[in-house]
Design a protein around this motif. Structure first.
Motif, PDB file in Angstrom:
ATOM      1  N   GLN A   1       0.840  -1.184   0.000  1.00 15.72           N
ATOM      2  CA  GLN A   1       0.000   0.000   0.000  1.00 15.72           C
ATOM      3  C   GLN A   1       0.877   1.236   0.000  1.00 15.72           C
ATOM      4  O   GLN A   1       2.003   1.206   0.493  1.00 15.72           O
ATOM      5  CB  GLN A   1      -0.924   0.007   1.206  1.00 15.72           C
ATOM      6  CG  GLN A   1      -1.950  -1.108   1.177  1.00 15.72           C
ATOM      7  CD  GLN A   1      -2.964  -0.969   2.289  1.00 15.72           C
ATOM      8  OE1 GLN A   1      -2.687  -0.370   3.311  1.00 15.72           O
ATOM      9  NE2 GLN A   1      -4.137  -1.528   2.078  1.00 15.72           N
TER      10      GLN A   1
ATOM     11  N   LEU B   1      -8.395   9.740  -6.969  1.00 24.09           N
ATOM     12  CA  LEU B   1      -7.489   9.145  -5.980  1.00 24.09           C
ATOM     13  C   LEU B   1      -8.047   9.269  -4.575  1.00 24.09           C
ATOM     14  O   LEU B   1      -7.559   8.624  -3.656  1.00 24.09           O
ATOM     15  CB  LEU B   1      -6.109   9.813  -6.050  1.00 24.09           C
ATOM     16  CG  LEU B   1      -5.241   9.429  -7.238  1.00 24.09           C
ATOM     17  CD1 LEU B   1      -4.027  10.345  -7.325  1.00 24.09           C
ATOM     18  CD2 LEU B   1      -4.807   7.976  -7.138  1.00 24.09           C
TER      19      LEU B   1
ATOM     20  N   VAL C   1      -4.420   9.776   1.641  1.00 25.46           N
ATOM     21  CA  VAL C   1      -5.193   8.545   1.495  1.00 25.46           C
ATOM     22  C   VAL C   1      -4.232   7.375   1.355  1.00 25.46           C
ATOM     23  O   VAL C   1      -3.096   7.544   0.931  1.00 25.46           O
ATOM     24  CB  VAL C   1      -6.143   8.577   0.274  1.00 25.46           C
ATOM     25  CG1 VAL C   1      -7.236   9.589   0.448  1.00 25.46           C
ATOM     26  CG2 VAL C   1      -5.384   8.826  -1.005  1.00 25.46           C
TER      27      VAL C   1
ATOM     28  N   GLN D   1      -3.802   3.892  -0.637  1.00 29.93           N
ATOM     29  CA  GLN D   1      -4.287   3.176  -1.814  1.00 29.93           C
ATOM     30  C   GLN D   1      -3.431   1.939  -2.035  1.00 29.93           C
ATOM     31  O   GLN D   1      -2.285   1.868  -1.593  1.00 29.93           O
ATOM     32  CB  GLN D   1      -4.185   4.068  -3.061  1.00 29.93           C
ATOM     33  CG  GLN D   1      -5.058   5.286  -3.052  1.00 29.93           C
ATOM     34  CD  GLN D   1      -6.488   4.982  -3.415  1.00 29.93           C
ATOM     35  OE1 GLN D   1      -6.809   3.881  -3.874  1.00 29.93           O
ATOM     36  NE2 GLN D   1      -7.365   5.940  -3.207  1.00 29.93           N
ATOM     37  N   LYS D   2      -3.995   0.974  -2.742  1.00 24.75           N
ATOM     38  CA  LYS D   2      -3.229  -0.207  -3.132  1.00 24.75           C
ATOM     39  C   LYS D   2      -2.195   0.191  -4.174  1.00 24.75           C
ATOM     40  O   LYS D   2      -2.455   1.027  -5.031  1.00 24.75           O
ATOM     41  CB  LYS D   2      -4.153  -1.275  -3.712  1.00 24.75           C
ATOM     42  CG  LYS D   2      -5.094  -1.871  -2.698  1.00 24.75           C
ATOM     43  CD  LYS D   2      -5.957  -2.913  -3.336  1.00 24.75           C
ATOM     44  CE  LYS D   2      -6.920  -3.496  -2.312  1.00 24.75           C
ATOM     45  NZ  LYS D   2      -7.845  -4.448  -2.937  1.00 24.75           N
TER      46      LYS D   2
ATOM     47  N   THR E   1      -3.107   2.642 -10.132  1.00 23.49           N
ATOM     48  CA  THR E   1      -2.843   3.742  -9.207  1.00 23.49           C
ATOM     49  C   THR E   1      -1.536   4.436  -9.560  1.00 23.49           C
ATOM     50  O   THR E   1      -1.452   5.665  -9.545  1.00 23.49           O
ATOM     51  CB  THR E   1      -2.783   3.220  -7.760  1.00 23.49           C
ATOM     52  OG1 THR E   1      -3.981   2.513  -7.466  1.00 23.49           O
ATOM     53  CG2 THR E   1      -2.629   4.359  -6.781  1.00 23.49           C
TER      54      THR E   1
END
Length: 60
Positions: free
Chosen positions: A3, A26, A35, A37-38, A43
């Protein structure tokens, strides 16, 4: 899966509309918001487009 932590460090005022939409997608809303995110190719591609507006770190 790994992540990443994404932080909005520069305002989107004056940015291209496409870049504003990417930042919203995003999950970033306000300046200095972050944030998690993976870390996947989708991404990473979004980050690559707005690298001048965000800061990216590994999240543990």
């Amino acid at each position: 899966m790994e992540q990443i932590k994404i932080t909005l460090v520069k305002s989107t005022i004056g940015s291209k509309p496409k870049h504003k939409k990417i930042v919203q997608a995003l999950g970033l809303r306000k300046l200095n918001s972050s944030v998690i995110q993976k870390d996947n190719p989708a991404t990473r591609g979004m980050i690559k487009k707005v690298v001048h507006l965000v800061k990216v770190e590994q999240a543990s």
